[in-house]
Design an enzyme around this catalytic site. Sequence first.
Site, short mmCIF file in Angstrom:
data_model
loop_
_atom_site.label_atom_id
_atom_site.label_comp_id
_atom_site.label_asym_id
_atom_site.label_seq_id
_atom_site.Cartn_x
_atom_site.Cartn_y
_atom_site.Cartn_z
N HIS A 139 23.35 49.49 28.59
CA HIS A 139 22.17 50.46 28.28
C HIS A 139 22.14 50.70 26.79
O HIS A 139 23.17 51.13 26.03
CB HIS A 139 22.17 51.67 28.94
CG HIS A 139 20.88 52.25 29.20
ND1 HIS A 139 20.43 53.10 28.03
CD2 HIS A 139 19.88 52.14 30.19
CE1 HIS A 139 19.14 53.29 28.69
NE2 HIS A 139 18.88 53.23 29.78
N ASP A 188 19.78 50.02 37.45
CA ASP A 188 19.49 49.07 38.40
C ASP A 188 20.55 48.50 39.05
O ASP A 188 20.34 47.62 39.95
CB ASP A 188 18.75 47.67 37.29
CG ASP A 188 17.63 48.22 36.57
OD1 ASP A 188 17.38 48.26 35.61
OD2 ASP A 188 16.78 48.52 37.73
#
Length: 407
Positions: free
Chosen positions: A279, A336
């Site tokens: 991320h 996710d």
Amino acid sequence: MDISKLRAQTGYITLDDGYGNTGSCESAITFIDGDKGILRYRGYAIEEVAQHSSFIEAAQLLIWGELPTKAERDRFGQLLGENAALPEPMRRHFSSFPPSAHPMAILSAMINALQAYDLPHLKIDTPEQFEVAAASLISKVRTLAAASYKSSIDEALVYPRPDLKYAENFLHMMFSKPYQEYVPTPEVAGALNLLLVLHADHEQNCSTSTVRMVASSQANLYASAAAGVCALWGPLHGGANQAVIEMLEQIEEQGISVKDYVARVKDKTAGVKLMGFGHRVYRNFDPRASIIKKAADALLDKMHIQDPKLELARELEAAALSDDYFTERKLYPNVDFYSGIILKAIGIPIDMFTVMFAIGRMPGWIANWKEIHDNPTARIYRPRQIYTGPTPRPFVERRDRHHGIRS
Ligand code: SDX
């Protein structure tokens, strides 16, 4: 550091490929501390919002800045019910898409098409007009998604039911048939509601920044949201939830060991990524991933589902978190990594996974659009660049080019 006057004062601009370290705006909606794994919606910790709020309450919190009173919740719920159905002529559009059309393509197209039908909601001059437009978009994005699924399996579109709550109504439109009502269990509806809450906003991510970029030209709410859907689709962003399950399926089908797959990821030449990991902001656990992982465990246990992909995902996570390649690069599971496990258990088809992300993110996009729309000093987004193309050169006539002359 405010660099807005830097060029005027020094002649210099700054360069920050991918805006990795550049603030594009001031915003009061969502706060993230990537080093500490903190996420707050309007000051409330995501763990508390996820535990105590419905998706619609979280949506009202993000858009208007406060947790709703009962009266505000009832009024918005009524607007959602009144604005859930699609205009009848729009329903016919779906039959013109081939069954192979990706639901994200249909969703962005149909949100844009809504502009042709929801005309009263395009011109937003009053808070009341904005409230109805926001309700219409949040309610209809769910109806559009279910309709794209039904048309892809050549089944009759199912009308929304104003008496059902948000997640239940979506599942009804997805899985009911004209002659057979689908009623989700409280666990299934609860798991979907949780996923939608956790996806509702995430400060200046790629798709939200896209919505703000489009909103900055004073484009309407629907055009901005449709642009957000397109940005979200990429596998590096919202498309990752579909890519994670495809990655797990590939590992299973090809009989690749976790050890070998991790080795492929670490071997740069292979170009293989551990989807659902990493991320730009979180250099620690994504707090949403931790909540979703627990919810996936609980739901599959409740539904008595043994999904080998969940076990495989756990093994991959354990292997990555004990490997310097990932920990040195601060690569942890993101939102996710486990969400697809829940979506699969609910029965959502894999090519609808990113559509589910878009349904969840709609309130965040609307809240960010509103922040620009309500700001009288808002300016159009127009970044600068460093030019690296050819230096000035004379034009080459067509007759010369035919003889291979280039310059
Ligand atoms: C979302 O921004 C948001 O808030 C997004 C989101 C939201 O709610 O809106 O949180 C939702 O989009 C989550 C991210 C979903 N995407 C994925 O899971 C795809 C896989 N992840 C990567 O593509 C990547 O981690 C990104 C895109 C998420 C972040 O990319 P960055 O910040 O540009 O990081 P990078 O590519 O510069 O990577 C830094 C290093 C590189 O190695 P080195 O060159 O230093 O040797 O980490 C490596 C990368 O190769 N790396 C990975 C990796 N992610 C980064 N290596 C293997 N697998 C990965 N997933």
